[in-house]
Scaffold this motif. Structure first.
Motif, short mmCIF file in Angstrom:
data_model
loop_
_atom_site.label_atom_id
_atom_site.label_comp_id
_atom_site.label_asym_id
_atom_site.label_seq_id
_atom_site.Cartn_x
_atom_site.Cartn_y
_atom_site.Cartn_z
N VAL A 123 -6.64 4.47 1.87
CA VAL A 123 -7.53 4.24 3.20
C VAL A 123 -8.26 5.48 3.42
O VAL A 123 -7.67 6.65 3.38
CB VAL A 123 -6.75 3.73 4.31
CG1 VAL A 123 -7.64 3.53 5.60
CG2 VAL A 123 -6.07 2.33 4.07
N ASP A 124 -9.55 5.62 3.22
CA ASP A 124 -10.46 6.68 3.70
C ASP A 124 -9.87 7.36 5.19
O ASP A 124 -9.80 6.44 6.02
CB ASP A 124 -11.75 6.37 3.84
CG ASP A 124 -12.35 6.42 2.33
OD1 ASP A 124 -11.60 6.79 1.47
OD2 ASP A 124 -13.19 5.44 2.09
N GLU B 47 -15.79 -4.23 -0.05
CA GLU B 47 -15.96 -4.42 1.67
C GLU B 47 -14.68 -4.71 2.24
O GLU B 47 -14.45 -5.46 3.06
CB GLU B 47 -17.09 -5.62 1.66
CG GLU B 47 -18.36 -5.14 1.37
CD GLU B 47 -19.51 -6.13 1.70
OE1 GLU B 47 -19.02 -7.58 1.70
OE2 GLU B 47 -20.54 -5.85 1.94
N TYR C 5 -11.27 -3.84 4.19
CA TYR C 5 -10.87 -3.03 5.55
C TYR C 5 -9.70 -3.39 6.14
O TYR C 5 -9.09 -4.46 5.68
CB TYR C 5 -12.22 -2.84 6.60
CG TYR C 5 -12.16 -4.49 7.09
CD1 TYR C 5 -12.91 -5.46 6.38
CD2 TYR C 5 -11.46 -5.00 8.25
CE1 TYR C 5 -13.00 -6.97 7.06
CE2 TYR C 5 -11.44 -6.21 8.99
CZ TYR C 5 -12.22 -6.82 8.11
OH TYR C 5 -12.41 -8.20 8.86
N GLY D 211 -9.72 -0.91 11.18
CA GLY D 211 -10.91 -0.96 10.84
C GLY D 211 -11.46 0.06 9.76
O GLY D 211 -12.84 0.12 9.45
N ALA D 212 -10.75 0.81 9.31
CA ALA D 212 -10.86 1.94 8.14
C ALA D 212 -11.13 1.12 6.82
O ALA D 212 -10.46 0.06 6.47
CB ALA D 212 -9.75 2.96 7.99
N LYS D 213 -11.99 1.66 6.20
CA LYS D 213 -12.12 1.30 4.81
C LYS D 213 -11.11 1.23 3.88
O LYS D 213 -10.60 2.33 3.87
CB LYS D 213 -13.61 1.80 4.21
CG LYS D 213 -14.38 1.12 3.32
CD LYS D 213 -15.73 1.84 2.88
CE LYS D 213 -16.21 1.23 1.72
NZ LYS D 213 -17.56 1.72 1.25
N ALA D 214 -10.84 0.36 3.20
CA ALA D 214 -9.74 0.43 2.18
C ALA D 214 -10.49 0.38 0.68
O ALA D 214 -11.30 -0.79 0.41
CB ALA D 214 -8.50 -0.57 2.54
N LYS D 215 -9.57 1.18 -0.31
CA LYS D 215 -9.90 0.88 -1.59
C LYS D 215 -8.79 0.43 -2.46
O LYS D 215 -7.65 1.21 -2.32
CB LYS D 215 -10.56 2.19 -2.27
CG LYS D 215 -10.96 2.19 -3.67
CD LYS D 215 -11.33 3.41 -4.11
CE LYS D 215 -11.78 3.62 -5.58
NZ LYS D 215 -12.25 2.40 -6.35
N ASP E 190 -7.13 -4.59 8.82
CA ASP E 190 -7.42 -5.35 9.53
C ASP E 190 -6.20 -4.78 10.88
O ASP E 190 -6.23 -4.92 12.08
CB ASP E 190 -7.22 -7.00 9.49
CG ASP E 190 -7.29 -7.88 10.80
OD1 ASP E 190 -8.36 -8.27 11.08
OD2 ASP E 190 -6.19 -7.96 11.15
N ILE F 129 -5.22 -6.40 4.64
CA ILE F 129 -6.48 -5.99 4.22
C ILE F 129 -7.23 -7.39 4.16
O ILE F 129 -6.97 -8.29 3.76
CB ILE F 129 -6.43 -5.32 2.80
CG1 ILE F 129 -5.47 -4.28 2.80
CG2 ILE F 129 -7.94 -5.21 2.13
CD1 ILE F 129 -6.16 -3.07 3.51
#
Ligand SMILES: [Zn+2]
Length: 144
Positions: free
Chosen positions: A143-144, A80, A82, A127-131, A84, A107
């Motif tokens: 980041v997606d 979860e 993302y 706001g993008a999801k980060a792995k 910031d 993050i």
């Protein structure tokens, strides 16, 4: 340690200094130890306040809201994560242009206070999801 000052008093000064950081040993403290040991296992460890239930990343020893000591550590759901906020670095600290710009992102994790500065790649936007792709400090994210 040596000091060299350039500029004039009352205007922007630049200080050149050499810190012999390798001569000293620093402790990260009990909460920092939990956090960094977690990274070695590919985990993001936060501390959870027993009074208000807030979770802090990186783990810390005291709740800044309740002023109580925290001794409870929890694994944060790293899925979860993302972006910031982020910044793009184009030059090195000597002012030379980098071959590739470097993205550094803050993050954060859902329902967690605090965050981690990471090297980021991919479609970096707020706001993008980060792995997390590397748990070596400083962390790296895609980041997606
Ligand atoms: Zn609290």
């Amino acid at each position: 340690m040596s000091w060299e000052k350039s500029g004039k008093e009352g205007s922007l000064l630049r200080w050149y200094d050499v810190m012999e950081a390798e001569k000293y040993e620093y402790t990260v403290g009990p909460a920092g130890e939990q956090f960094f040991n977690g990274l070695k296992q590919g985990k993001i460890v936060g501390s959870k306040c027993s009074k208000c239930g807030r979770i802090f990343v990186p783990a810390r020893s005291y709740c800044e809201h309740c002023f109580v000591k925290i001794e409870n550590y929890v694994e944060v759901n790293k899925d979860e994560a993302y972006v910031d906020s982020y910044t793009i670095i184009y030059n090195d600290d000597e002012g030379n242009k980098l071959a590739q710009p470097v993205f550094v992102a803050l993050i954060r994790f859902l329902n967690v206070e605090g965050g981690l500065l990471c090297y980021a790649e991919g479609n970096v936007k707020v706001g993008a999801k980060a792995k997390i792709t590397s748990f070596q400090w400083p962390l790296r994210v895609k980041v997606d």
